[in-house]
Motif scaffolding. Structure first.
Motif, PDB file in Angstrom:
ATOM      1  N   GLN A 129       2.095   0.712   0.031  1.00 53.47           N
ATOM      2  CA  GLN A 129       2.392   2.163  -0.040  1.00 53.47           C
ATOM      3  C   GLN A 129       1.991   2.795   1.277  1.00 53.47           C
ATOM      4  O   GLN A 129       1.011   2.385   1.906  1.00 53.47           O
ATOM      5  N   MET A 130       2.743   3.818   1.667  1.00 54.78           N
ATOM      6  CA  MET A 130       2.428   4.501   2.914  1.00 54.78           C
ATOM      7  C   MET A 130       2.624   5.997   2.707  1.00 54.78           C
ATOM      8  O   MET A 130       3.641   6.421   2.177  1.00 54.78           O
ATOM      9  N   LEU A 142       3.201  -0.249  11.419  1.00 56.80           N
ATOM     10  CA  LEU A 142       3.365  -0.112   9.976  1.00 56.80           C
ATOM     11  C   LEU A 142       4.837   0.189   9.623  1.00 56.80           C
ATOM     12  O   LEU A 142       5.403  -0.376   8.672  1.00 56.80           O
ATOM     13  N   GLU A 143       5.400   1.124  10.393  1.00 56.43           N
ATOM     14  CA  GLU A 143       6.801   1.494  10.125  1.00 56.43           C
ATOM     15  C   GLU A 143       7.729   0.295  10.315  1.00 56.43           C
ATOM     16  O   GLU A 143       8.678   0.076   9.555  1.00 56.43           O
ATOM     17  N   LYS A 144       7.447  -0.495  11.355  1.00 55.60           N
ATOM     18  CA  LYS A 144       8.249  -1.708  11.634  1.00 55.60           C
ATOM     19  C   LYS A 144       8.126  -2.690  10.484  1.00 55.60           C
ATOM     20  O   LYS A 144       9.108  -3.306  10.039  1.00 55.60           O
ATOM     21  N   ALA A 145       6.876  -2.831   9.972  1.00 55.48           N
ATOM     22  CA  ALA A 145       6.644  -3.780   8.871  1.00 55.48           C
ATOM     23  C   ALA A 145       7.384  -3.318   7.613  1.00 55.48           C
ATOM     24  O   ALA A 145       7.932  -4.149   6.870  1.00 55.48           O
ATOM     25  N   VAL A 166      -2.397   4.192   4.052  1.00 58.17           N
ATOM     26  CA  VAL A 166      -1.611   3.075   3.528  1.00 58.17           C
ATOM     27  C   VAL A 166      -2.425   2.295   2.519  1.00 58.17           C
ATOM     28  O   VAL A 166      -3.660   2.218   2.605  1.00 58.17           O
ATOM     29  N   LEU A 167      -1.717   1.728   1.550  1.00 64.76           N
ATOM     30  CA  LEU A 167      -2.354   0.863   0.557  1.00 64.76           C
ATOM     31  C   LEU A 167      -1.909  -0.558   0.880  1.00 64.76           C
ATOM     32  O   LEU A 167      -0.713  -0.871   0.852  1.00 64.76           O
TER      33      LEU A 167
END
Length: 753
Positions: free
Chosen positions: A55-56, A16-19, A66-67
């Motif tokens: 959103q995270m 997620l962080e990478k994305a 996350v949204l």
């Protein structure tokens, strides 16, 4: 779809962080098995969705919320090795379209089903339905509908993997139809549960209202209290399982039926009867033979055969516990102690005693009860008696069993067959109870004055013990002194010191103030003496009354009978016969008179057919032996013969007057007197043979009472002499005969040759 996801795995969080650092896009695919924490490429479905991370948010427990917004379908082509995240190469999946008209038709059908689904489902809001209706494109419409309905994971993955829009729409139609049926069923169940709860609440509310009303009216318990009380009784009472179930069923019915209804009282009475009856309650028998023997001797003088039978029963009970209750039938004239003997038997073995009188019973329902459908129905007398007994093994007295009769309402003696049959009475059926009742442990004792009126099948089920003939003078004297007088003193409020009756007075009382087989009349006379003594003592005339033979007439009046009623002198044409009646034995005087005439034979004295036939047989025999008897052969043509038996108001019949009539006839025709001290009994044949008779004991006692010293009996009755009390045998001479010639030899004065 735009949804929230909670992410907890380190690899997923790093992905997620990478994305977020690049284009905010991420590929979402489902695990084949959700329980696996470290999935390999083989554990992940190939087809998934590309989504945008909008959103995270990091949560306190370390997970990320996350949204994400789904963009399009894609399929994994290749996994790229990386230790920190999963990288994949993907291909976008395009929808496969066919006929637009078919897609639109399927879309409308799905929309119609979805609208109905939203009505019965609480999980889809009206806003969601509005947003779905606006979607015109079939592929997107199918995906949005799939997102709003409840699906299994496998069904969701199947919809996601279906490229063909028409197939996807059809599959959704199938799924939503099934879901609709499930929701319909859930709704019905829910309505039922709700209705049941509402009824329960309503019932509770009404009951509480009823309690409040009853309290206001002063009836604190009411029907609810009754039912609670009955249930407590049911719990305390030991009943067979089938009876417990029956009572529970009836209690539930009683609870539902309004108290004002007629059926309510019927059910209540039935429950009361069931709970009042003994089903398992039992008293323990006292099997001590010595104890029983002492009680029987204490209560009754004589009656050795009956006492012996009771002691035999106790002896067998000591050896086995499986003996069925015996069914005894005590037969004898009134007043000999049949009923009181049954009470003594109950006292001797420590059982409860219950008595029912069968005299005049002519309705079968008296024994078996009435069915509950009838107004005022009750159980029969047997079940009523068991309720009074309170145990399943009482001594049950069936009094006057010979007095039952029958009419259009049925035959009660037929109903008694089941009661008195040891093989059947363990399942006795009463119409009112409608359940079988066990009578096998009951000791039945029946009483009868005569067996002639007892139906043969009923007689066959009982063990008959004869208390025939009644008591001798000595036995009556003993009973009067030790039993009757003591009882009458107590009942009239006297002590032994207040009244004394001498033996000579008692003997005169027995001889000239009573004439009976039993002692009932004797007890009445003793009661009369006690009352007169009580009057004397209360009026202070004397403190002690002594009754002697001379004073008896002043107290009781003139004698009612003449003691020793045999002829005072030898008579011509009169012979004394012996008869057997239901009240014991009696003597029968037979008189013959001759007068000039044409041979007419007249019989008077209210004779029955059997005695008339005996007279005809005697007359014919004498005619056939006229030469031997030295009688005019034509006497039947020259004389009218009148045979009379005194006491013409009393019906007389029986087969034992033949030799008496023949003796009186011969005496009248020959002018030879009959000996006054001789009594006789026996039937005669046309050849002069003497046939045996019954009731010899009773007849002997009556002869003894009358002062007769010699009795002529049939030779075949010699075996019955052992039944006659020794005190009576000592005062009598018995002459067994087998032919009339022998009778005449002993009966006529000076003999007959």
């Amino acid at each position: 779809m735009v949804i929230h996801l909670d992410v907890g795995r380190e690899k997923s969080i790093e992905s997620l962080e990478k994305a977020m650092m690049n284009d905010q896009q991420i590929f979402l695919a489902a695990q084949k098995e959700s329980a696996i924490d470290e999935p390999s490429p083989d554990d992940i479905h190939k087809i998934g969705a590309v989504a945008k991370v909008n959103q995270m948010l990091k949560l306190p427990n370390g997970t990320m919320r996350v949204l994400v917004e789904g963009l399009y379908r894609a399929e994994i082509q290749q996994f790229i090795k990386d230790e920190k995240q999963f990288f994949v190469e993907i291909n976008k999946i395009e929808d496969v379209h066919h006929k637009k008209a078919e897609e639109d038709a399927l879309r409308r059908a799905l929309l119609e089903q979805f609208e109905y689904y939203t009505k019965i489902s609480k999980k889809v809001s009206k806003e969601s339905l509005a947003s779905v209706i606006d979607i015109e494109e079939p592929s997107r419409f199918a995906d949005v509908v799939a997102s709003h309905i409840t699906l299994k994971m496998s069904d969701k993955q199947e919809i996601l993997e279906t490229k063909d829009v028409i197939i996807r729409l059809k599959r959704l139609l199938d799924i939503i139809s099934n879901e609709k049926e499930v929701l319909e069923l859930e709704r019905k169940i829910g309505q039922r549960v709700k209705k049941s709860m509402e009824e329960t609440q309503k019932e509770y509310y009404l009951r509480e209202q009823m309690k409040a009303i009853q309290n206001e009216l002063g009836d604190k318990d009411g029907k609810t209290g009754e039912i609670a009380s009955l249930r407590k009784k049911l719990e305390k009472k030991k009943l067979p399982d089938r009876i417990v179930q029956l009572v529970e069923k009836e209690l539930n019915r009683y609870e539902r039926v309004p108290q004002s209804s007629a059926e309510s009282s019927v059910i209540r009475n039935y429950i009361d009867w069931i709970l009042a009856l003994p089903w398992t309650e039992e008293t323990e028998d006292n099997l001590d033979i010595k104890h029983a023997e002492n009680i029987l001797d204490e209560d009754h003088y004589g009656l050795e055969k009956v006492k012996e039978r009771v002691l035999e029963y106790l002896a067998v009970q000591q050896l086995t516990n499986s003996l069925k209750g015996p069914i005894l039938c005590l037969v004898g004239p009134p007043g000999v102690g049949k009923t009181s003997l049954a009470k003594s038997v109950a006292r001797a073995i420590d059982r409860h005693f219950v008595r029912i009188s069968l005299g005049g019973v002519r309705d079968e329902a008296e024994i078996r009860g009435h069915r509950r459908t009838y107004v005022g129905a009750l159980p029969g007398r047997i079940i009523q008696g068991m309720k009074k007994a309170e145990t399943i093994n009482p001594v049950f007295l069936l009094d006057e069993i010979d007095k039952m009769s029958n009419d259009f309402r049925g035959d009660p003696s037929a109903a008694m067959l089941e009661v008195l049959d040891p093989e059947q009475n363990n399942t006795f059926s009463d119409h009112y109870l409608e359940e079988t009742y066990d009578l096998s442990k009951v000791m039945f004792v029946a009483t009868a004055n005569t067996l002639a009126t007892v139906p043969r099948p009923l007689f066959d089920r009982m063990e008959v013990i004869s208390i025939a003939g009644g008591y001798t003078e000595l036995e009556k004297l003993h009973i009067a002194k030790n039993h009757l007088l003591t009882k009458q003193l107590r009942e009239n409020g006297l002590k032994k010191r207040h009244l004394q009756i001498r033996d000579d007075a008692l003997l005169k009382l027995i001889r000239v103030y009573t004439r009976e087989a039993g002692v009932r009349g004797l007890e009445r006379q003793l009661a009369s003496i006690c009352r007169k003594a009580a009057k004397i003592i209360v009026s202070k005339e004397k403190q002690r009354v002594i009754v002697t033979e001379k004073q008896l007439e002043a107290i009781l009046g003139k004698p009612m009978f003449r003691y020793g009623i045999m002829e005072e002198e030898n008579q011509i044409g009169a012979a004394t016969g012996l008869a057997y009646t239901t009240a014991g034995g009696d003597i029968l005087s037979i008189e013959v008179s001759l007068s000039k005439g044409k041979g007419k034979l007249t019989l008077t004295g209210k004779l029955g057919d059997v005695m008339k036939e005996s007279a005809q047989a005697a007359f014919s025999y004498i005619r056939s032996r006229a030469d031997k008897f030295k009688i005019d052969p034509d006497f039947n043509e020259n004389y009218d013969i009148h045979i009379h038996v005194p006491e013409g108001a009393t019906p007389k019949d029986g087969p034992s007057a033949g030799i008496t009539i023949a003796t009186a006839l011969v005496s009248a025709l020959t002018g030879r007197a009959v000996r006054k001290e001789v009594g006789m009994t026996g039937e005669i044949t046309l050849r002069g043979r003497v046939l045996p008779i019954g009731g010899l004991k009773e007849k002997s006692l009556s002869a003894h009472r009358a002062g007769i010293t010699t009795i002529i009996i049939p030779a075949d009755n010699k075996k019955d002499l052992d039944d006659i009390p020794e005190s009576v045998r000592e005062g009598l001479t018995f002459i067994p005969v087998d032919h009339l010639d022998t009778v005449l030899e002993y009966a006529l004065l000076g003999g007959f040759t």
